[in-house]
Motif scaffolding. Structure first.
Motif, PDB file in Angstrom:
ATOM      1  N   GLU A  98       0.627  -1.166   0.006  1.00  0.00           N
ATOM      2  CA  GLU A  98      -0.023  -0.024   0.011  1.00  0.00           C
ATOM      3  C   GLU A  98       1.002   1.382  -0.102  1.00  0.00           C
ATOM      4  O   GLU A  98       0.620   2.361  -0.559  1.00  0.00           O
ATOM      5  N   VAL A  99       2.136   1.102   0.610  1.00  0.00           N
ATOM      6  CA  VAL A  99       2.940   2.327   0.872  1.00  0.00           C
ATOM      7  C   VAL A  99       3.548   2.578  -0.707  1.00  0.00           C
ATOM      8  O   VAL A  99       3.519   3.577  -1.311  1.00  0.00           O
ATOM      9  N   VAL A 146       3.053   6.021  -3.386  1.00  0.00           N
ATOM     10  CA  VAL A 146       3.981   6.322  -4.223  1.00  0.00           C
ATOM     11  C   VAL A 146       3.942   6.531  -5.666  1.00  0.00           C
ATOM     12  O   VAL A 146       3.833   7.626  -6.111  1.00  0.00           O
ATOM     13  N   ASP A 147       3.250   5.380  -6.164  1.00  0.00           N
ATOM     14  CA  ASP A 147       2.863   5.471  -7.616  1.00  0.00           C
ATOM     15  C   ASP A 147       1.888   6.658  -7.801  1.00  0.00           C
ATOM     16  O   ASP A 147       1.785   7.309  -8.872  1.00  0.00           O
ATOM     17  N   ALA A 148       0.749   6.613  -6.937  1.00  0.00           N
ATOM     18  CA  ALA A 148      -0.458   7.566  -7.182  1.00  0.00           C
ATOM     19  C   ALA A 148       0.206   8.994  -7.312  1.00  0.00           C
ATOM     20  O   ALA A 148      -0.197   9.757  -7.943  1.00  0.00           O
ATOM     21  N   LEU A 149       1.001   9.344  -6.157  1.00  0.00           N
ATOM     22  CA  LEU A 149       1.748  10.879  -6.030  1.00  0.00           C
ATOM     23  C   LEU A 149       2.544  10.959  -7.372  1.00  0.00           C
ATOM     24  O   LEU A 149       2.460  11.899  -8.127  1.00  0.00           O
ATOM     25  N   PRO A 184      -8.314   7.557  -8.269  1.00  0.00           N
ATOM     26  CA  PRO A 184      -9.482   7.324  -7.586  1.00  0.00           C
ATOM     27  C   PRO A 184      -9.286   5.937  -6.797  1.00  0.00           C
ATOM     28  O   PRO A 184      -8.137   5.418  -6.660  1.00  0.00           O
ATOM     29  N   ALA A 185     -10.257   5.657  -6.179  1.00  0.00           N
ATOM     30  CA  ALA A 185     -10.426   4.566  -4.831  1.00  0.00           C
ATOM     31  C   ALA A 185      -9.591   3.297  -5.862  1.00  0.00           C
ATOM     32  O   ALA A 185     -10.030   2.785  -6.832  1.00  0.00           O
ATOM     33  N   ASN A 186      -8.710   2.583  -5.074  1.00  0.00           N
ATOM     34  CA  ASN A 186      -8.286   1.035  -5.438  1.00  0.00           C
ATOM     35  C   ASN A 186      -7.483   1.330  -6.510  1.00  0.00           C
ATOM     36  O   ASN A 186      -7.073   0.376  -7.270  1.00  0.00           O
ATOM     37  N   TRP A 187      -7.120   2.579  -6.871  1.00  0.00           N
ATOM     38  CA  TRP A 187      -6.110   2.635  -8.176  1.00  0.00           C
ATOM     39  C   TRP A 187      -5.003   2.115  -7.949  1.00  0.00           C
ATOM     40  O   TRP A 187      -4.331   2.098  -6.708  1.00  0.00           O
ATOM     41  N   GLU A 209      -6.388   3.320 -15.309  1.00  0.00           N
ATOM     42  CA  GLU A 209      -6.938   4.584 -15.593  1.00  0.00           C
ATOM     43  C   GLU A 209      -7.379   5.579 -14.360  1.00  0.00           C
ATOM     44  O   GLU A 209      -7.565   5.279 -13.583  1.00  0.00           O
ATOM     45  N   ALA A 210      -6.818   6.986 -14.790  1.00  0.00           N
ATOM     46  CA  ALA A 210      -7.087   7.992 -13.593  1.00  0.00           C
ATOM     47  C   ALA A 210      -7.760   8.807 -14.068  1.00  0.00           C
ATOM     48  O   ALA A 210      -8.658   8.852 -15.175  1.00  0.00           O
ATOM     49  N   ILE A 211      -8.096   9.911 -13.547  1.00  0.00           N
ATOM     50  CA  ILE A 211      -9.217  10.902 -13.831  1.00  0.00           C
ATOM     51  C   ILE A 211      -8.754  12.272 -13.781  1.00  0.00           C
ATOM     52  O   ILE A 211      -7.853  12.759 -13.200  1.00  0.00           O
ATOM     53  N   LYS A 212      -8.929  13.094 -14.909  1.00  0.00           N
ATOM     54  CA  LYS A 212      -8.822  14.505 -15.363  1.00  0.00           C
ATOM     55  C   LYS A 212      -9.565  15.339 -14.261  1.00  0.00           C
ATOM     56  O   LYS A 212     -10.864  14.925 -13.671  1.00  0.00           O
TER      57      LYS A 212
END
Length: 209
Positions: free
Chosen positions: A166-167, A171-174, A185-188, A193-196
């Motif tokens: 999860e850590v 890092v990937d999300a940031l 989004p949740a559980n990404w 796919e992410a969101i504009k």
């Protein structure tokens, strides 16, 4: 409620132990402009849940390094305690083989500045300084960007171990947000796919998920 998210991470100068080497004047600010930092606190050396976490972080060390992340551990033990624990074999409850630096927060000031010290100083009726609570660090974790800003924090109670995957996901999300300007989004997970950041794109995403 105490939070450091969105704020500059408190700097420090302390002794760290990396393998068999003592590092004096180890600072957080040395990584600004160079690396992301994952700083995690754990209660004490030579305990039960703690070695499972330190070995779990070590098992994923290459994944953190691939993402340009400096992994740092910290507890309220002395550098000599860290050294002894790092010298003890895993089968005997030690953490031999852990390669990232571990900070000695013997004064408990670093833990206090990050808001993870499990207790606080007070005065009794006679004006004597006392400590109420368990003077160790909660299982706090802080993801710090290259500007030294805390972007994610997690604090677990003493019995609750963390999920290292999860850590890495955080890092990937940031890093995805910084590179593409898309929110996650949740559980990404990386590669999804992410969101504009617009109402239309959010509505479109929700309609297809």
């Amino acid at each position: 409620m105490f939070t450091l998210v969105g704020k500059k991470a408190p700097d420090f100068s302390a002794t760290a132990v990396k393998g068999c080497q003592f590092i004096e004047n180890f600072t957080l600010s040395q990584f600004e402009g160079k690396k992301y930092v994952v700083l995690f606190f754990y209660p004490m050396d030579f305990t039960f849940v703690c070695p499972t976490e330190l070995h779990a972080f070590q098992a994923k060390l290459a994944e953190f390094e691939k993402r340009g992340v400096q992994l740092i551990g910290c507890s309220v033990d002395s550098q000599f305690s860290h050294f002894a624990w790092l010298s003890q074999d895993r089968k005997e409850g030690g953490i031999k083989g852990v390669e990232y630096p571990i900070i000695a927060d013997f004064s408990k000031v670093i833990s206090q500045n990050f808001g993870v010290l499990a207790g606080e100083e007070d005065y009794d009726e006679e004006g004597n300084l006392i400590f109420e609570g368990n003077p160790v660090a909660y299982r706090g974790l802080f993801l710090i960007d290259k500007k030294g800003i805390v972007r994610h924090m997690l604090v677990n109670d003493l019995p609750l171990g963390r999920n290292v995957d999860e850590v890495l996901r955080m890092v990937d999300a940031l890093q995805h947000y910084e590179e593409y300007g898309e929110v996650c989004p949740a559980n990404w997970n990386d590669g999804q796919e992410a969101i504009k950041e617009s109402h239309d794109s959010v509505a479109n995403y929700l309609a297809h998920h």
